[in-house]
Design a protein around this motif. Structure first.
Motif, PDB file in Angstrom:
ATOM      1  N   TYR A   1      41.190 -18.197  33.386  1.00 14.65           N
ATOM      2  CA  TYR A   1      42.338 -18.785  34.087  1.00 14.65           C
ATOM      3  C   TYR A   1      42.003 -19.267  35.491  1.00 14.65           C
ATOM      4  CZ  TYR A   1      45.061 -17.032  30.201  1.00 14.65           C
ATOM      5  OH  TYR A   1      45.566 -16.816  28.955  1.00 14.65           O
ATOM      6  N   VAL A   2      40.812 -18.890  35.992  1.00 16.30           N
ATOM      7  CA  VAL A   2      40.362 -19.311  37.314  1.00 16.30           C
ATOM      8  C   VAL A   2      38.924 -19.816  37.193  1.00 16.30           C
ATOM      9  CG1 VAL A   2      41.830 -17.770  38.683  1.00 16.30           C
ATOM     10  CG2 VAL A   2      39.645 -16.923  37.783  1.00 16.30           C
ATOM     11  N   VAL A   3      38.416 -20.393  38.286  1.00 18.44           N
ATOM     12  CA  VAL A   3      37.016 -20.816  38.305  1.00 18.44           C
ATOM     13  C   VAL A   3      36.232 -19.778  39.100  1.00 18.44           C
ATOM     14  CG1 VAL A   3      35.421 -22.663  38.924  1.00 18.44           C
ATOM     15  CG2 VAL A   3      37.782 -23.229  38.292  1.00 18.44           C
TER      16      VAL A   3
ATOM     17  N   ASP B   1      39.909 -13.275  49.307  1.00 18.20           N
ATOM     18  CA  ASP B   1      39.999 -14.709  49.018  1.00 18.20           C
ATOM     19  C   ASP B   1      38.604 -15.292  48.879  1.00 18.20           C
ATOM     20  OD1 ASP B   1      40.585 -17.369  48.780  1.00 18.20           O
ATOM     21  OD2 ASP B   1      41.888 -17.474  50.541  1.00 18.20           O
ATOM     22  N   LEU B   2      38.283 -15.744  47.673  1.00 11.67           N
ATOM     23  CA  LEU B   2      36.966 -16.345  47.417  1.00 11.67           C
ATOM     24  C   LEU B   2      37.087 -17.849  47.203  1.00 11.67           C
ATOM     25  CD1 LEU B   2      35.413 -13.739  44.937  1.00 11.67           C
ATOM     26  CD2 LEU B   2      35.063 -13.923  47.404  1.00 11.67           C
ATOM     27  N   SER B   3      38.234 -18.416  47.565  1.00  9.30           N
ATOM     28  CA  SER B   3      38.449 -19.846  47.306  1.00  9.30           C
ATOM     29  C   SER B   3      37.998 -20.707  48.479  1.00  9.30           C
ATOM     30  CB  SER B   3      39.933 -20.106  47.016  1.00  9.30           C
ATOM     31  OG  SER B   3      40.704 -19.937  48.181  1.00  9.30           O
ATOM     32  N   CYS B   4      37.591 -20.053  49.575  1.00  8.22           N
ATOM     33  CA  CYS B   4      37.156 -20.800  50.763  1.00  8.22           C
ATOM     34  C   CYS B   4      35.642 -20.609  50.930  1.00  8.22           C
ATOM     35  CB  CYS B   4      37.929 -20.313  51.982  1.00  8.22           C
ATOM     36  SG  CYS B   4      38.441 -18.602  51.878  1.00  8.22           S
TER      37      CYS B   4
ATOM     38  N   THR C   1      41.606  -7.377  43.993  1.00 12.71           N
ATOM     39  CA  THR C   1      42.184  -8.649  43.562  1.00 12.71           C
ATOM     40  C   THR C   1      41.365  -9.788  44.147  1.00 12.71           C
ATOM     41  OG1 THR C   1      44.412  -7.735  43.390  1.00 12.71           O
ATOM     42  CG2 THR C   1      44.247 -10.113  43.725  1.00 12.71           C
ATOM     43  N   LEU C   2      40.997 -10.749  43.304  1.00 16.39           N
ATOM     44  CA  LEU C   2      40.207 -11.891  43.749  1.00 16.39           C
ATOM     45  C   LEU C   2      41.059 -13.159  43.709  1.00 16.39           C
ATOM     46  CD1 LEU C   2      36.900 -11.141  41.789  1.00 16.39           C
ATOM     47  CD2 LEU C   2      37.460 -10.542  44.173  1.00 16.39           C
ATOM     48  N   VAL C   3      41.056 -13.912  44.806  1.00 10.17           N
ATOM     49  CA  VAL C   3      41.761 -15.194  44.854  1.00 10.17           C
ATOM     50  C   VAL C   3      40.742 -16.302  44.612  1.00 10.17           C
ATOM     51  CG1 VAL C   3      43.082 -16.788  46.310  1.00 10.17           C
ATOM     52  CG2 VAL C   3      43.542 -14.323  46.409  1.00 10.17           C
ATOM     53  N   LEU C   4      40.975 -17.085  43.557  1.00  8.78           N
ATOM     54  CA  LEU C   4      40.026 -18.131  43.128  1.00  8.78           C
ATOM     55  C   LEU C   4      40.795 -19.396  42.754  1.00  8.78           C
ATOM     56  CD1 LEU C   4      37.863 -15.743  40.930  1.00  8.78           C
ATOM     57  CD2 LEU C   4      36.975 -17.076  42.859  1.00  8.78           C
TER      58      LEU C   4
ATOM     59  N   GLY D   1      53.067 -22.314  43.795  1.00  6.05           N
ATOM     60  CA  GLY D   1      52.672 -23.705  43.993  1.00  6.05           C
ATOM     61  C   GLY D   1      51.282 -23.894  44.570  1.00  6.05           C
ATOM     62  N   LEU D   2      50.536 -22.795  44.740  1.00  2.00           N
ATOM     63  CA  LEU D   2      49.201 -22.887  45.344  1.00  2.00           C
ATOM     64  C   LEU D   2      48.167 -23.346  44.311  1.00  2.00           C
ATOM     65  CD1 LEU D   2      49.236 -19.516  47.327  1.00  2.00           C
ATOM     66  CD2 LEU D   2      49.302 -21.817  48.316  1.00  2.00           C
ATOM     67  N   PRO D   3      47.068 -23.952  44.796  1.00  2.00           N
ATOM     68  CA  PRO D   3      45.995 -24.356  43.874  1.00  2.00           C
ATOM     69  C   PRO D   3      45.104 -23.181  43.479  1.00  2.00           C
ATOM     70  CG  PRO D   3      45.469 -25.028  46.114  1.00  2.00           C
ATOM     71  CD  PRO D   3      46.823 -24.401  46.180  1.00  2.00           C
ATOM     72  N   THR D   4      45.385 -22.013  44.037  1.00  2.00           N
ATOM     73  CA  THR D   4      44.584 -20.821  43.743  1.00  2.00           C
ATOM     74  C   THR D   4      45.413 -19.803  42.967  1.00  2.00           C
ATOM     75  OG1 THR D   4      45.235 -19.907  45.870  1.00  2.00           O
ATOM     76  CG2 THR D   4      43.113 -21.037  45.789  1.00  2.00           C
ATOM     77  N   LEU D   5      44.716 -18.794  42.414  1.00  2.00           N
ATOM     78  CA  LEU D   5      45.396 -17.741  41.666  1.00  2.00           C
ATOM     79  C   LEU D   5      44.729 -16.411  42.013  1.00  2.00           C
ATOM     80  CD1 LEU D   5      47.640 -17.973  39.511  1.00  2.00           C
ATOM     81  CD2 LEU D   5      45.844 -17.802  37.780  1.00  2.00           C
ATOM     82  N   ALA D   6      45.565 -15.384  42.180  1.00  5.77           N
ATOM     83  CA  ALA D   6      45.039 -14.045  42.438  1.00  5.77           C
ATOM     84  C   ALA D   6      44.937 -13.304  41.116  1.00  5.77           C
ATOM     85  CB  ALA D   6      45.963 -13.302  43.402  1.00  5.77           C
ATOM     86  N   VAL D   7      43.750 -12.774  40.796  1.00 11.09           N
ATOM     87  CA  VAL D   7      43.546 -12.105  39.504  1.00 11.09           C
ATOM     88  C   VAL D   7      42.979 -10.704  39.695  1.00 11.09           C
ATOM     89  CG1 VAL D   7      43.264 -14.255  38.218  1.00 11.09           C
ATOM     90  CG2 VAL D   7      41.249 -13.162  39.199  1.00 11.09           C
ATOM     91  N   ARG D   8      43.360  -9.815  38.767  1.00 11.97           N
ATOM     92  CA  ARG D   8      42.904  -8.429  38.865  1.00 11.97           C
ATOM     93  C   ARG D   8      42.849  -7.793  37.484  1.00 11.97           C
ATOM     94  NH1 ARG D   8      43.957  -2.869  40.130  1.00 11.97           N
ATOM     95  NH2 ARG D   8      46.183  -2.534  39.866  1.00 11.97           N
ATOM     96  N   VAL D   9      41.907  -6.859  37.318  1.00 10.75           N
ATOM     97  CA  VAL D   9      41.792  -6.070  36.086  1.00 10.75           C
ATOM     98  C   VAL D   9      41.994  -4.599  36.458  1.00 10.75           C
ATOM     99  CG1 VAL D   9      40.246  -5.361  34.218  1.00 10.75           C
ATOM    100  CG2 VAL D   9      40.177  -7.729  35.047  1.00 10.75           C
TER     101      VAL D   9
END
Ligand code: AMP
Ligand code: MG
Length: 304
Positions: free
Chosen positions: A56-58, A165-168, A76-79, A94-102
């Motif tokens: 669901y993320v890159v 946040d790993l999107s930057c 939680t990783l933001v990607l 509405g953000l281009p990123t998504l926060a994901v966690r297991v």
């Protein structure tokens, strides 16, 4: 219940989350309504395993190493969202990123594995109240507003997940939490902290840099100019050309689920058609309408 769009609270190792199908915009709208959130914060999507999450993320190489080291667990990783990611725009604010966690909790894992997709889950408490660490806490706060709570025992960690946040270009710690900074830094190297930890980027909905349409936004529009597109809520005024209808029947949950999608769509279409602004029909400031107006007033705020 999750598949049917219901709201199901469940325990994780951090706190109890209030879960909804992240791909179902209406379910996510009901989730915000149950919490009584006055604004749409982006929600964390929960998965049974890293393999599913990374569809669901890159993921970056660093994300994969962190997942290997800390998942399942309170990180939680933001990607960036994957192309054609089916998670509702409302869940991601509405953000281009998504926060994901297991999560690392046997019951949560079973639930997420059986569901198979992303479960959006903020803490299972009403906005402004204390995060719940038992099923009894959840019921005390939300009974009658949710469909079920899966009693998964007490929460072992009891504080929220660490948000990174790993999107930057450089990773940024958005929220300290269950995985210590020291532990993270063994893999990431020295981490940059958000300017005011826990306040600024930790709530991206509060930031000026948060998604705003390229075109100016005019609120409480009862009429539409010839050079304007319309974000409608119910009856469409005469003369409107380009229209995105949030909810014909003026249903706030339906409108909330479509809000970010509508802004994105109108922005692109209006720009392509040479229109100059987006007019927004009045939305009542009650229930989910409060959060919608919060978001809309940010979209309309003067640009920096
Ligand atoms: P909670 O609602 O308590 O689960 O907290 C979720 C946290 O994750 C908040 O601090 C959010 O601001 C943060 N968050 C979720 N999605 C994103 C995102 N796409 N970008 C940055 N932060 C996010
Ligand atoms: Mg919370």
């Amino acid at each position: 219940m999750l598949r049917a769009g219901g709201l199901v609270a469940f325990g994780t190792e951090t706190v109890y989350g209030l879960g909804a199908d992240a791909c179902n915009g209406d379910a996510v709208a009901r989730l915000y309504a149950a919490k009584g959130r006055p604004s749409f914060n982006p929600l964390i999507c929960h998965f049974a395993d890293a393999q599913t999450a990374f569809r669901y993320v890159v993921p970056t190489a660093l994300a994969k190493r962190l997942a290997e080291a800390f998942w399942p667990g309170p990180l939680t990783l933001v990607l960036p969202r994957a192309p054609n990611c089916p998670v509702s725009q409302l869940a991601g604010a509405g953000l281009p990123t998504l926060a994901v966690r297991v999560p690392a909790h046997a019951v949560a894992h079973q639930l997420l594995a059986a569901f198979g997709g992303p479960v959006a889950a903020p803490s299972a408490n009403r906005s402004g109240r204390i995060s719940p660490t038992s099923a009894a806490h959840v019921l005390a706060d939300l009974e009658g507003r949710i469909d079920a709570v899966l009693d998964s025992g007490p929460c072992a960690v009891g504080v929220e997940s660490t948000v990174l946040d790993l999107s930057c270009p450089i990773p940024i710690l958005l929220r300290p939490g269950g995985v210590s900074v020291e532990a993270l830094e063994t893999i990431t190297g020295r981490l940059a902290q958000a300017p005011t930890p826990g306040t600024a980027p930790a709530a991206p909905g509060m930031l000026a840099s948060h998604y705003a349409p390229a075109l100016p936004v005019r609120l409480n529009a009862r009429a539409v100019g010839t050079d304007e597109a319309l974000l409608a809520f119910g009856p469409v005024p005469a003369g409107a050309g380009l229209v995105f209808q949030l909810s014909e029947r003026q249903d706030l949950a339906e409108a909330a689920a479509r809000l970010f999608e509508g802004l994105h769509w109108l922005d692109a279409q209006a720009h392509a058609q040479g229109l100059k602004a987006i007019a927004v029909a009045p939305v009542p400031a009650t229930g989910l309408g409060l959060a919608m107006n919060d978001r809309l007033s940010r979209a309309a705020a003067p640009r920096g």
